[in-house]
Design an enzyme around this catalytic site. Structure first.
Site, PDB file in Angstrom:
ATOM      1  N   HIS A   1       0.809  -1.209   0.000  1.00 25.68           N
ATOM      2  CA  HIS A   1       0.000   0.000   0.000  1.00 25.68           C
ATOM      3  C   HIS A   1       0.847   1.265   0.000  1.00 25.68           C
ATOM      4  CE1 HIS A   1      -3.315  -2.759   1.704  1.00 25.68           C
ATOM      5  NE2 HIS A   1      -3.373  -2.703   0.384  1.00 25.68           N
TER       6      HIS A   1
ATOM      7  N   HIS B   1      -7.399  -8.496  -7.493  1.00 25.48           N
ATOM      8  CA  HIS B   1      -7.823  -9.388  -6.397  1.00 25.48           C
ATOM      9  C   HIS B   1      -8.210  -8.484  -5.228  1.00 25.48           C
ATOM     10  CE1 HIS B   1      -5.262 -11.914  -8.957  1.00 25.48           C
ATOM     11  NE2 HIS B   1      -5.854 -12.964  -8.437  1.00 25.48           N
TER      12      HIS B   1
ATOM     13  N   SER C   1      -6.644  -2.363  -0.679  1.00 23.59           N
ATOM     14  CA  SER C   1      -6.217  -1.517  -1.794  1.00 23.59           C
ATOM     15  C   SER C   1      -7.375  -0.810  -2.497  1.00 23.59           C
ATOM     16  CB  SER C   1      -5.381  -2.325  -2.785  1.00 23.59           C
ATOM     17  OG  SER C   1      -5.975  -3.571  -3.086  1.00 23.59           O
TER      18      SER C   1
ATOM     19  N   GLU D   1     -13.377  -9.543  -7.698  1.00 24.58           N
ATOM     20  CA  GLU D   1     -13.205 -10.380  -6.507  1.00 24.58           C
ATOM     21  C   GLU D   1     -14.095 -11.601  -6.662  1.00 24.58           C
ATOM     22  OE1 GLU D   1     -12.257 -12.437  -3.540  1.00 24.58           O
ATOM     23  OE2 GLU D   1     -11.130 -10.584  -3.931  1.00 24.58           O
TER      24      GLU D   1
ATOM     25  N   ASP E   1     -13.227 -13.899 -11.784  1.00 23.89           N
ATOM     26  CA  ASP E   1     -11.805 -14.207 -11.758  1.00 23.89           C
ATOM     27  C   ASP E   1     -11.005 -13.006 -12.255  1.00 23.89           C
ATOM     28  OD1 ASP E   1      -9.574 -15.347 -13.891  1.00 23.89           O
ATOM     29  OD2 ASP E   1      -9.507 -16.340 -11.952  1.00 23.89           O
TER      30      ASP E   1
ATOM     31  N   ASP F   1      -2.386  -8.598  -7.160  1.00 29.77           N
ATOM     32  CA  ASP F   1      -1.879  -9.170  -5.905  1.00 29.77           C
ATOM     33  C   ASP F   1      -2.659 -10.403  -5.477  1.00 29.77           C
ATOM     34  OD1 ASP F   1      -4.118  -7.631  -5.300  1.00 29.77           O
ATOM     35  OD2 ASP F   1      -3.439  -7.209  -3.270  1.00 29.77           O
TER      36      ASP F   1
END
Length: 278
Positions: free
Chosen positions: A19, A42, A100, A118, A143, A164
């Protein structure tokens, strides 16, 4: 495989470096008046309670943001990162930590767009609810790699793509390499920030070499390890590979990590260097 829940790990040393880099890149993109796009591959739940059962079970945040929370930073990137966390905790108690996408929501202007994917069935509704009233946002239950195909390139010509994954499966390392190539073909002018864990050094270097072998130019490597390398289980550090980094990023991260390192570790090591030239 959807067993990973970031709520157990929110605010740990890996989140701090991830971050910190994110905030520094967004600060740079915000210097121009023209809007840009933030894409999160993600995204997780977006916001995490550090007082909840899951965070308290591991207490990982106490070795990360917990050590920085009341610190008055000198370097601009570290100071702004800490300020973003403080925005969520105005009463002086460290109760919440932003993921994030939440950091992006706190920093971006109304004209900037936010995209996020997500897949987890529990985290996705929590994430989506936070963006229900925000214009110029697209939150998808899909996905990450399908998200690249569905949402990139965005309407804006500038942007940050944060990648990530949890790396629960060994195949995820190959997925990241392929995913980066796919996204870069669609949106080559964006900045890409790829997070990776340091668990076993040989595996880390093999992954970095695979990213370099894509032939993508202009890549910066930023890595912070509060613990020495180990052949056992457990994450000793983490890093970010940044494609098309802002020209200020290396300097700002060098300054921030020089200040951060002694706060988190007595034996920590870090590196900031140009991995692939422009």
């Amino acid at each position: 495989m959807l067993s990973y829940r970031h709520s157990f790990h929110a605010g740990n040393h890996a989140d701090v470096i991830k971050h910190l880099v994110q905030v520094a890149i967004l600060d740079y993109l915000l210097q121009k008046d023209k809007p840009f796009c933030y894409h999160d591959s993600h995204a997780g739940a977006g916001l995490y309670s550090l007082l909840g059962e899951q965070a308290q079970k591991t207490s990982e945040y106490q070795t990360g943001i917990g050590k920085l929370w009341q610190y008055q930073a000198i370097s601009p990137a570290l100071a702004h990162y800490i300020d973003v966390v403080k925005q969520l905790n105005p009463d002086g108690e460290l109760a919440f930590y932003p993921g994030s996408p939440k950091i992006a929501a706190l920093m971006l202007r109304a004209t900037d767009s936010i995209q996020a994917s997500e897949l987890h069935p529990t985290d996705y509704p929590i994430l989506a609810s936070q963006f229900a009233r925000r214009r110029h946002s697209r939150i998808e239950n899909m996905d990450a790699w399908a998200g690249f195909k569905a949402m990139l390139p965005p309407l804006h010509k500038r942007g940050l793509v944060l990648i990530d994954p949890p790396y629960e499966l060994k195949t995820e390392y190959q997925d990241v390499v392929a995913g980066l190539q796919s996204a870069y073909q669609r949106f080559p002018q964006a900045t890409y920030a790829i997070w990776y864990p340091v668990i076993e050094r040989a595996a880390v270097e093999a992954f970095v070499s695979a990213i370099v072998a894509t032939g993508i130019k202009d890549m910066l490597r930023i890595e912070y390890c509060p613990l020495p390398d180990s052949s056992g289980f457990g994450m000793t550090g983490s890093g970010m590979l940044v494609v098309n980094p802002p020209y200020t990023l290396a300097k700002h991260m060098q300054q921030a990590l020089e200040e951060l390192n002694p706060l988190l570790s007595a034996t920590g090591e870090f590196q900031v260097h140009q991995l692939v030239p422009e």
